[in-house]
Motif scaffolding. Structure first.
Motif, PDB file in Angstrom:
ATOM      1  N   TYR A  33      45.591  50.027  40.329  1.00 50.45           N
ATOM      2  CA  TYR A  33      45.682  48.921  41.301  1.00 50.45           C
ATOM      3  C   TYR A  33      45.475  49.401  42.746  1.00 50.45           C
ATOM      4  CZ  TYR A  33      47.478  46.077  37.460  1.00 50.45           C
ATOM      5  OH  TYR A  33      47.615  45.395  36.276  1.00 50.45           O
ATOM      6  N   HIS A  56      36.134  50.147  50.357  1.00 47.49           N
ATOM      7  CA  HIS A  56      35.883  49.965  48.931  1.00 47.49           C
ATOM      8  C   HIS A  56      34.370  50.061  48.730  1.00 47.49           C
ATOM      9  CE1 HIS A  56      35.606  45.736  50.384  1.00 47.49           C
ATOM     10  NE2 HIS A  56      34.606  45.699  49.540  1.00 47.49           N
ATOM     11  N   CYS A 114      39.107  42.328  39.900  1.00 45.46           N
ATOM     12  CA  CYS A 114      39.800  41.182  39.294  1.00 45.46           C
ATOM     13  C   CYS A 114      39.440  40.934  37.831  1.00 45.46           C
ATOM     14  CB  CYS A 114      39.535  39.923  40.121  1.00 45.46           C
ATOM     15  SG  CYS A 114      40.106  40.110  41.821  1.00 45.46           S
ATOM     16  N   PRO A 158      41.005  46.116  48.339  1.00 50.41           N
ATOM     17  CA  PRO A 158      41.259  44.867  47.614  1.00 50.41           C
ATOM     18  C   PRO A 158      41.601  45.194  46.163  1.00 50.41           C
ATOM     19  CG  PRO A 158      39.155  44.779  48.788  1.00 50.41           C
ATOM     20  CD  PRO A 158      39.643  46.192  48.892  1.00 50.41           C
ATOM     21  N   SER A 159      42.664  44.558  45.652  1.00 50.07           N
ATOM     22  CA  SER A 159      43.100  44.853  44.298  1.00 50.07           C
ATOM     23  C   SER A 159      43.018  43.602  43.417  1.00 50.07           C
ATOM     24  CB  SER A 159      44.509  45.437  44.339  1.00 50.07           C
ATOM     25  OG  SER A 159      44.890  45.882  43.055  1.00 50.07           O
ATOM     26  N   ASP A 192      44.713  41.127  42.965  1.00 46.24           N
ATOM     27  CA  ASP A 192      45.093  39.823  43.519  1.00 46.24           C
ATOM     28  C   ASP A 192      44.159  39.359  44.644  1.00 46.24           C
ATOM     29  OD1 ASP A 192      45.687  41.737  45.343  1.00 46.24           O
ATOM     30  OD2 ASP A 192      47.817  41.224  45.594  1.00 46.24           O
ATOM     31  N   SER A 193      43.028  40.059  44.821  1.00 47.90           N
ATOM     32  CA  SER A 193      42.150  39.770  45.974  1.00 47.90           C
ATOM     33  C   SER A 193      41.269  38.543  45.768  1.00 47.90           C
ATOM     34  CB  SER A 193      41.256  40.971  46.244  1.00 47.90           C
ATOM     35  OG  SER A 193      40.394  41.172  45.133  1.00 47.90           O
ATOM     36  N   ILE A 218      38.378  38.633  44.458  1.00 47.89           N
ATOM     37  CA  ILE A 218      36.958  39.021  44.564  1.00 47.89           C
ATOM     38  C   ILE A 218      36.208  38.638  43.294  1.00 47.89           C
ATOM     39  CG2 ILE A 218      35.416  41.028  44.524  1.00 47.89           C
ATOM     40  CD1 ILE A 218      37.131  42.361  46.561  1.00 47.89           C
TER      41      ILE A 218
END
Lengths: 404, 137
Positions: free
Chosen positions: A211, A233, A240, A384-385, A387-388, A390
């Motif tokens: 994550y 990144h 996601c 960004p993980s 929950d982003s 994306i």
């Protein structure tokens, strides 16, 4: 009782030469012996590594100004074009660029013996490289042409900047058609003749921090045998997608953009690469230290090949046509056993990324930290993980500028 | 039974003659040609696996040498650059006889020269160009 460890505490121990550092392979055995809680309290840092072809790699170069001056418009290094649409004597050389006259796949699967990745290796190996540049004259930059030889030590800057490296997990490629095909995952024999994979699995950086709790912008890393940093990144970063219960993505997911001074890297860890029938690339050595901030981080780093799954993708039709779906999931433990079962058939497997080299990188990074030469950095910002929100978009084809 | 991989080198004049035919017919030897470079009116070379009864094998070799063919045992003909090889394992998919194979669980690539047919597939396929062919000598 839960426990916490800070970056500052870890770095204090590193400076005193007291940090306990193990590789992502070694930590697995420790956890099997002593359990997560005990090992988390013992171990400060877990090191990871990977060494595979990473096409989205390249180097920004500043050649210095000749007399009289030139605003380089087109640039070639050993006959391989670099992008010069930036300031006067700056250029970006991409790993997959080919010489202008390369036969490509015109006469059967090309061999792709030389290209951008090889120029980068030549530079790092301190071999002289031929520079040619053309330009239109301006009042301030009168020159139309220059031809000379450069070396890495003489040019002002060489900044490796790789927009997409260290893929968190990846496809396993197979071929369901009845003829041999050549892909960026290597040769694929017909009728499920082999399955090709490219990940260090349990040693791979982003599979040990699924994550991105500790790997973020500014993270200091092993890059190409020297020190580099996570810049952002990577392109196509896709955090996601579906994940297993352990948080590990079940297919290609996160990626990293990384940066570092090429002048302190080593040719052993940046290798020009020829992929038959596909093109040239650069095999990049990359390793990331993971601070054990708490038990959760230790649990992530103890992930084993048995618990990491990758999708089997048909590269004869499904991948090239952009069709969704796969032929099932397979673990890296199964892949490393040498054969897997697909639709009732025994299929031999072959890697494209070097596990022994990944192990060596994790080991080198561990030694740097043990010696107090390499301190850990807390990310300036996190990546960004899951929950982003994306979502990766496909490229839409439209007619005209405004489309319909 | 003798079974040996040999390299034959022909002069330009010998290329015109049906040498392999005679080798099979008169000496009852089994021939498996691995690689041949034969061109009209030019020097040629041929790599093959030769097997048969020991006396036939010896007579066959004497016959070849009598014609002026240079016969050498094939050994160490594909070499691996140990510095360059990263043990990625890509080559294991192209080697037709398993001379290049994965050691497990170390995942290092082993190379068994005895098994190697010198077909050259690994030489052109190796992504890091760590394999090379050294001819006969």
């Amino acid at each position: 009782m839960s426990f916490k460890r800070t970056y500052a505490e870890i770095n204090e121990k590193i400076k005193k030469g007291q940090a306990v550092v193990v590789t992502a392979e070694e930590v697995i055995g420790l956890v099997e012996q002593k359990g997560v809680a005990e090992v988390a309290r013992e171990v400060d840092v877990v090191t990871t590594g990977t060494f595979g072809p990473m096409c989205s790699s390249g180097v920004f170069l500043n050649f210095g100004h000749p007399k009289p001056r030139i605003r380089m418009k087109k640039v070639w290094l050993n006959g391989v074009a670099a992008y010069a649409g930036i300031a006067a004597v700056d250029a970006y050389l991409g790993a997959t660029e080919l010489p202008d006259n390369d036969p490509e796949n015109k006469h059967g699967p090309g061999r792709f013996l030389y290209g951008g990745g090889h120029v980068i290796e030549d530079l790092v190996a301190r071999r002289p490289v031929r520079l040619e540049a053309t330009a239109y004259p301006t009042n301030c930059y009168p020159r139309r042409r220059i031809e000379t030889t450069i070396t890495l030590d003489e040019i002002n800057e060489a900044i490796l900047f790789n927009p997409r490296n260290a893929y968190q997990n990846y496809n396993v490629a197979v071929n369901r058609s009845n003829k041999t095909i050549y892909t960026y995952l290597g040769m694929l024999k017909p009728n499920l003749g082999n399955a090709s994979y490219s990940s260090a699995g349990q040693l791979s950086p982003l599979l040990n921090d699924p994550y991105f709790r500790t790997i973020g912008i500014g993270t200091r890393i092993f890059l190409g045998g020297g020190v580099g940093y996570v810049a952002w990144h990577g392109t196509q970063h896709s955090p996601c997608g579906t994940r297993g219960e352990n948080g590990v993505p079940l297919g290609g997911a996160g990626t990293l953009a990384v940066v570092g001074n090429l002048k302190q890297m080593k040719p052993e860890w940046l290798r020009g690469t020829s992929l038959t029938g596909y093109g040239v690339s650069l095999t990049v050595g990359l390793g990331i230290p993971i601070p054990i901030l708490d038990e959760e981080m230790l649990r992530y780093t103890a992930v084993r090949d048995e618990e990491i799954f990758a999708p089997l993708i048909d590269y004869s039709e499904d991948f090239p046509q952009g069709r969704p779906g796969n032929l099932g999931l397979v673990s890296y433990a199964e892949l490393k056993s040498g054969q897997i079962m697909i639709e009732g058939k025994v299929v031999p497997t072959n890697p494209m990324s070097s596990y022994p080299a990944a192990r060596k990188i994790a080991q080198i990074l561990k030694e740097w930290i043990q010696k107090g030469e390499f301190l850990l950095t807390e990310p300036v910002a996190l990546l960004p993980s899951a929950d982003s929100g994306i979502k990766l978009n496909s490229l839409v084809e439209r007619n005209g500028v405004n489309g319909k | 039974m003798v079974n040996q991989k040999v390299v034959l080198k022909f002069s330009a004049a010998l290329v015109e003659q049906p040498i392999i035919y005679r080798l099979i017919k008169n000496y009852d030897l089994m021939v498996n040609i691995i690689k041949a470079e034969i061109n009209p009116r030019r020097e040629g070379s041929l790599i093959m696996e030769l097997s048969g009864q020991p006396d036939n094998f010896q007579s066959g070799i004497s016959f070849l040498e009598g014609l002026g063919v240079v016969v050498e045992p094939l050994s160490q003909t594909v070499v691996r650059d140990e510095e360059r090889c990263s043990h990625c394992g890509a080559c294991t998919v192209v080697c037709p006889v398993g001379a290049l194979y994965m050691n497990r669980p170390s995942m290092e690539v082993g190379f068994d020269n005895e098994k190697c047919l010198v077909c050259g597939l690994c030489v052109s396929y190796c992504p890091l160009k760590a394999m090379d062919v050294k001819w006969g000598d």
